[in-house]
Write a protein that holds these residues in place. Structure first.
Motif, PDB file in Angstrom:
ATOM      1  N   ARG A 222      -0.897 -21.758  63.495  1.00  0.00           N
ATOM      2  CA  ARG A 222       0.412 -22.087  62.962  1.00  0.00           C
ATOM      3  C   ARG A 222       0.579 -21.263  61.711  1.00  0.00           C
ATOM      4  N   SER A 223       1.327 -20.198  61.832  1.00  0.00           N
ATOM      5  CA  SER A 223       1.528 -19.331  60.688  1.00  0.00           C
ATOM      6  C   SER A 223       2.252 -20.104  59.591  1.00  0.00           C
ATOM      7  N   PRO A 224       1.793 -20.021  58.350  1.00  0.00           N
ATOM      8  CA  PRO A 224       2.473 -20.747  57.282  1.00  0.00           C
ATOM      9  C   PRO A 224       3.792 -20.082  56.930  1.00  0.00           C
ATOM     10  N   GLY A 225       4.701 -20.114  57.836  1.00  0.00           N
ATOM     11  CA  GLY A 225       6.039 -19.573  57.660  1.00  0.00           C
ATOM     12  C   GLY A 225       6.876 -20.241  58.721  1.00  0.00           C
ATOM     13  N   GLY A 226       8.157 -20.445  58.413  1.00  0.00           N
ATOM     14  CA  GLY A 226       9.001 -21.233  59.293  1.00  0.00           C
ATOM     15  C   GLY A 226       9.180 -20.642  60.685  1.00  0.00           C
TER      16      GLY A 226
ATOM     17  N   ILE B 242      10.909 -16.768  45.740  1.00  0.00           N
ATOM     18  CA  ILE B 242      12.177 -17.442  46.085  1.00  0.00           C
ATOM     19  C   ILE B 242      12.054 -18.962  46.018  1.00  0.00           C
ATOM     20  N   LYS B 243      10.829 -19.470  45.983  1.00  0.00           N
ATOM     21  CA  LYS B 243      10.627 -20.916  46.123  1.00  0.00           C
ATOM     22  C   LYS B 243      10.863 -21.685  44.824  1.00  0.00           C
ATOM     23  N   GLY B 244      11.070 -20.977  43.733  1.00  0.00           N
ATOM     24  CA  GLY B 244      11.418 -21.656  42.473  1.00  0.00           C
ATOM     25  C   GLY B 244      10.266 -22.414  41.844  1.00  0.00           C
TER      26      GLY B 244
ATOM     27  N   GLN C 179       0.998 -29.631  43.811  1.00  0.00           N
ATOM     28  CA  GLN C 179       1.656 -28.384  44.236  1.00  0.00           C
ATOM     29  C   GLN C 179       0.754 -27.682  45.250  1.00  0.00           C
ATOM     30  N   VAL C 180       1.199 -27.670  46.504  1.00  0.00           N
ATOM     31  CA  VAL C 180       0.492 -26.926  47.547  1.00  0.00           C
ATOM     32  C   VAL C 180       1.184 -25.575  47.668  1.00  0.00           C
ATOM     33  N   ALA C 181       0.405 -24.496  47.633  1.00  0.00           N
ATOM     34  CA  ALA C 181       1.029 -23.165  47.703  1.00  0.00           C
ATOM     35  C   ALA C 181       0.148 -22.260  48.552  1.00  0.00           C
TER      36      ALA C 181
ATOM     37  N   ARG D 140      16.631 -19.648  46.390  1.00  0.00           N
ATOM     38  CA  ARG D 140      17.441 -19.288  47.557  1.00  0.00           C
ATOM     39  C   ARG D 140      16.511 -19.344  48.764  1.00  0.00           C
ATOM     40  N   ASP D 141      16.920 -19.948  49.844  1.00  0.00           N
ATOM     41  CA  ASP D 141      16.062 -20.065  51.018  1.00  0.00           C
ATOM     42  C   ASP D 141      16.944 -20.146  52.255  1.00  0.00           C
ATOM     43  N   GLY D 142      16.550 -19.421  53.318  1.00  0.00           N
ATOM     44  CA  GLY D 142      17.360 -19.424  54.538  1.00  0.00           C
ATOM     45  C   GLY D 142      17.601 -20.842  55.013  1.00  0.00           C
ATOM     46  N   MET D 143      16.512 -21.596  55.256  1.00  0.00           N
ATOM     47  CA  MET D 143      16.654 -22.984  55.703  1.00  0.00           C
ATOM     48  C   MET D 143      15.796 -23.900  54.846  1.00  0.00           C
ATOM     49  N   ASN D 144      14.503 -23.712  54.883  1.00  0.00           N
ATOM     50  CA  ASN D 144      13.432 -24.534  54.326  1.00  0.00           C
ATOM     51  C   ASN D 144      13.076 -25.676  55.272  1.00  0.00           C
ATOM     52  N   LEU D 145      12.091 -25.381  56.092  1.00  0.00           N
ATOM     53  CA  LEU D 145      11.661 -26.357  57.102  1.00  0.00           C
ATOM     54  C   LEU D 145      10.744 -27.417  56.515  1.00  0.00           C
ATOM     55  N   VAL D 146      10.139 -27.137  55.356  1.00  0.00           N
ATOM     56  CA  VAL D 146       9.295 -28.147  54.713  1.00  0.00           C
ATOM     57  C   VAL D 146      10.127 -29.408  54.438  1.00  0.00           C
ATOM     58  N   ALA D 147      11.361 -29.226  53.988  1.00  0.00           N
ATOM     59  CA  ALA D 147      12.227 -30.382  53.695  1.00  0.00           C
ATOM     60  C   ALA D 147      12.432 -31.208  54.971  1.00  0.00           C
ATOM     61  N   LYS D 148      12.583 -30.516  56.102  1.00  0.00           N
ATOM     62  CA  LYS D 148      12.812 -31.231  57.364  1.00  0.00           C
ATOM     63  C   LYS D 148      11.527 -31.932  57.833  1.00  0.00           C
ATOM     64  N   GLU D 149      10.392 -31.249  57.648  1.00  0.00           N
ATOM     65  CA  GLU D 149       9.127 -31.882  58.044  1.00  0.00           C
ATOM     66  C   GLU D 149       8.904 -33.163  57.245  1.00  0.00           C
ATOM     67  N   TYR D 150       9.242 -33.107  55.972  1.00  0.00           N
ATOM     68  CA  TYR D 150       9.045 -34.273  55.111  1.00  0.00           C
ATOM     69  C   TYR D 150       9.894 -35.457  55.593  1.00  0.00           C
TER      70      TYR D 150
HETATM   71  P1  ADP Z   1       9.121 -20.102  54.832  1.00  0.00           P
HETATM   72  O1  ADP Z   1       9.496 -19.822  56.244  1.00  0.00           O
HETATM   73  O2  ADP Z   1       9.878 -19.311  53.825  1.00  0.00           O
HETATM   74  O3  ADP Z   1       7.667 -20.014  54.565  1.00  0.00           O
HETATM   75  P2  ADP Z   1       9.713 -22.887  55.476  1.00  0.00           P
HETATM   76  O4  ADP Z   1       9.726 -24.069  54.594  1.00  0.00           O
HETATM   77  O5  ADP Z   1      10.902 -22.735  56.351  1.00  0.00           O
HETATM   78  O6  ADP Z   1       9.507 -21.618  54.535  1.00  0.00           O
HETATM   79  O7  ADP Z   1       8.456 -22.938  56.432  1.00  0.00           O
HETATM   80  C1  ADP Z   1       7.167 -23.059  55.926  1.00  0.00           C
HETATM   81  C2  ADP Z   1       6.238 -23.519  57.036  1.00  0.00           C
HETATM   82  O8  ADP Z   1       4.903 -23.259  56.624  1.00  0.00           O
HETATM   83  C3  ADP Z   1       6.344 -24.994  57.311  1.00  0.00           C
HETATM   84  O9  ADP Z   1       6.255 -25.234  58.689  1.00  0.00           O
HETATM   85  C4  ADP Z   1       5.138 -25.574  56.577  1.00  0.00           C
HETATM   86  O10 ADP Z   1       4.593 -26.731  57.163  1.00  0.00           O
HETATM   87  C5  ADP Z   1       4.138 -24.461  56.661  1.00  0.00           C
HETATM   88  N1  ADP Z   1       3.240 -24.484  55.486  1.00  0.00           N
HETATM   89  C6  ADP Z   1       3.577 -24.465  54.190  1.00  0.00           C
HETATM   90  N2  ADP Z   1       2.513 -24.547  53.398  1.00  0.00           N
HETATM   91  C7  ADP Z   1       1.455 -24.622  54.212  1.00  0.00           C
HETATM   92  C8  ADP Z   1       0.047 -24.737  53.995  1.00  0.00           C
HETATM   93  N3  ADP Z   1      -0.494 -24.789  52.766  1.00  0.00           N
HETATM   94  N4  ADP Z   1      -0.729 -24.778  55.073  1.00  0.00           N
HETATM   95  C9  ADP Z   1      -0.205 -24.706  56.312  1.00  0.00           C
HETATM   96  N5  ADP Z   1       1.099 -24.619  56.581  1.00  0.00           N
HETATM   97  C10 ADP Z   1       1.918 -24.573  55.546  1.00  0.00           C
END
Ligand code: ADP
Ligand code: G6P
Length: 471
Positions: free
Chosen positions: A29-33, A276-278, A304-306, A370-380
């Motif tokens: 699962r790539s850490p990107g939306g 971009i994540k502020g 803060q997870v980054a 600024r963020d295209g969507m931000n899926l983290v907000a939806k996952e939460y």
């Molecule tokens: P972006 O696509 O800019 O990275 P999004 O919020 O749309 O931002 O998507 C981020 C995705 O990466 C989410 O599915 C989130 O669960 C995942 N993610 C973020 N941080 C981590 C982490 N530390 N480990 C694994 N997955 C992560």
């Protein structure tokens, strides 16, 4: 070559070819939306995914995953520099995100960007069945729609931009703006996260290419009709709900909460480490709340997870240094033995751990500039069936269009951010319940399947219209 009726082209494959060379194949699962969300729909669909596996050099062959075939594309060192780190992530990415970090215009990168786009287009053109569909994703591959049209005029071509598409004043700065625009307009349907972006491309097509706007979300250019529109992306809601309901995940959340040492309130942020994540604005706001005594380490903690990202790009390296310096300063100044101000976790986590983390939060702080969507907000929102927590959300994230019941904030306004954090921390349970319920109701009916279906149905409709016109 085996051909598919649906071919997806995205810069990144969801599978890491560094982990899976010898058949021990695992989804990463790539850490990107983009990759995570598309994976959720494509592993159930017979399709081919053309993309890069993350390494440098020749691509290793990858096994199919279920009915999804992987077509890995290699990137040489030069291509990685000029195409991925250069034109895509140092020119387009910052410019498309309001230039919150200055875009770099290096004339040497363009030819590499074009050559890589051509290679991806060629691979997709060979992989698609006669009359099939090619769905091109994101800013890395802007030229691909037009290139595929030249190679395979028989196929339906979709393009979806996951990131914001800027207003004309900003886009006009791009030295290669005409080529980029023509590239996207090679598609039958150009989709965006927000309606304003669709409006921006129409304006640019008229102004720069002499196209005509022939209807609501419809452009006529060089004898073809191109549709545009907003299709807000989403997540696999059922997956996140199921994970969050699991006993082991709940136990893990309880464990995390107790490991945090009984603070009354937990604030949580989860971001790819990107300017971009502020994150810096958020740290400033939090540090001032501590300084002013409005928040005390005794009863509040920020987690803060980054996850590290694009680490060879200078602006990302410098950002990481600045953030780590600031976290160190805040912890040094305000922390006490056994009472840390900020827990800073720069590590990738699996889905279950993320679901557990989401459950520990009283306030989720999602404040991109600024963020295209931000899926983290939806996952939460999907993870919090208990309705007892708050979401602080930037107005500049695409998700703000849908989550109007979040505590919306302008993250550039640090005083406003501080006030909003305090309001969210002190909100009444009934208010939190009302807000969360409304957001979840929307999310459940607008999940990733809904997104893919809406987009592909709209694309299919353009195909049928085009076929009728040809007849
Ligand atoms: P972006 O696509 O800019 O990275 P999004 O919020 O749309 O931002 O998507 C981020 C995705 O990466 C989410 O599915 C989130 O669960 C995942 N993610 C973020 N941080 C981590 C982490 N530390 N480990 C694994 N997955 C992560
Ligand atoms: C954003 C982009 C995606 C990209 C992701 C992770 O979501 O829209 O296209 O894949 O960030 O970035 P990376 O550079 O690691 O692929």
């Amino acid at each position: 070559m085996r051909q598919s009726s649906l071919v997806v082209v995205a810069n990144r494959l969801p599978l890491d070819d560094n982990i899976a060379p010898d058949g021990a194949c695992e989804w990463r699962r790539s850490p990107g939306g983009l990759a995570g969300a598309l994976h959720a729909i494509l592993d159930k669909t017979p399709a081919t995914w053309v993309g890069w596996g993350g390494g440098i050099g020749t691509a290793k062959p990858l096994p199919d995953i279920g009915s999804l075939r992987m077509l890995p594309m290699g990137l040489s060192e030069d291509e990685h520099n000029g195409y991925y780190e250069g034109f895509a992530n140092s020119t387009l990415w910052p410019l498309y995100h309001d230039a919150v970090s200055p875009p770099v215009f290096d004339r040497g990168w363009w030819e590499t960007y074009r050559a890589v786009n051509r290679r991806f287009a060629q691979a997709a053109a060979e992989a698609v069945e006669p009359g099939g569909t090619v769905w091109v994703q994101d800013y890395h591959l802007t030229l691909v729609p037009q290139l595929i049209r030249e190679l395979r005029p028989d196929v339906l071509i979709g393009f979806f931009m996951h990131v914001p598409f800027p207003p004309p004043e900003l886009f006009m700065q791009l030295p290669r703006r005409l080529d980029l625009l023509r590239g996207m307009l090679g598609a039958d349907l150009v989709g965006f996260q927000r309606p304003q972006a669709a409006h921006n491309i129409s304006q640019l097509a008229v102004k720069l290419l002499g196209a005509q706007v022939t209807g609501d979300e419809e452009i006529s250019f060089e004898g073809r009709t191109i549709r545009t529109g907003a299709f807000p992306m989403s997540i696999d809601v059922a997956e996140m709900q199921a994970l969050s309901a699991r006993r082991d995940v709940r136990d893990r959340a309880a464990q995390l909460r107790s490991d945090l040492g009984k603070p009354r309130r937990v604030l949580l942020s989860v971001d790819r480490l990107d300017y971009i994540k502020g994150i810096e604005h958020r740290l400033t706001a939090y540090s001032e709340l501590l300084r002013d005594g409005l928040v005390k380490v005794r009863d509040t903690v920020l987690v803060q997870v980054a996850v590290p990202s694009r680490e060879r790009v200078e602006s990302y390296r410098k950002l990481r240094d600045r953030i780590e310096g600031e976290v160190g300063r805040i912890n040094g100044e305000y922390g006490r033995v056994g009472e840390t101000a900020i827990h800073y976790l720069i590590q990738p986590f699996d889905r279950a751990e993320l679901a557990a983390l989401y459950q520990t939060a009283d306030v989720m702080v999602v404040t991109p500039l600024r963020d295209g969507m931000n899926l983290v907000a939806k996952e939460y929102v999907a993870a919090r069936a208990d309705n007892s927590s708050a979401l602080v959300l930037s107005e500049f994230a695409g998700a703000a269009d849908e989550f109007t019941d979040a505590f919306l904030v302008n993250p550039h306004d640090v005083d406003g951010l501080k006030d909003t954090l305090l309001r969210a921390m002190e909100a009444e349970p009934a208010d939190l319940e009302r807000r969360m319920t409304a957001m979840r109701e929307h999310l459940v009916s607008h999940d990733i399947d809904f997104w893919a279906r809406s987009y592909l149905t709209a694309l299919d409709r353009t195909g049928r219209v085009a076929a009728r016109l040809r007849r």
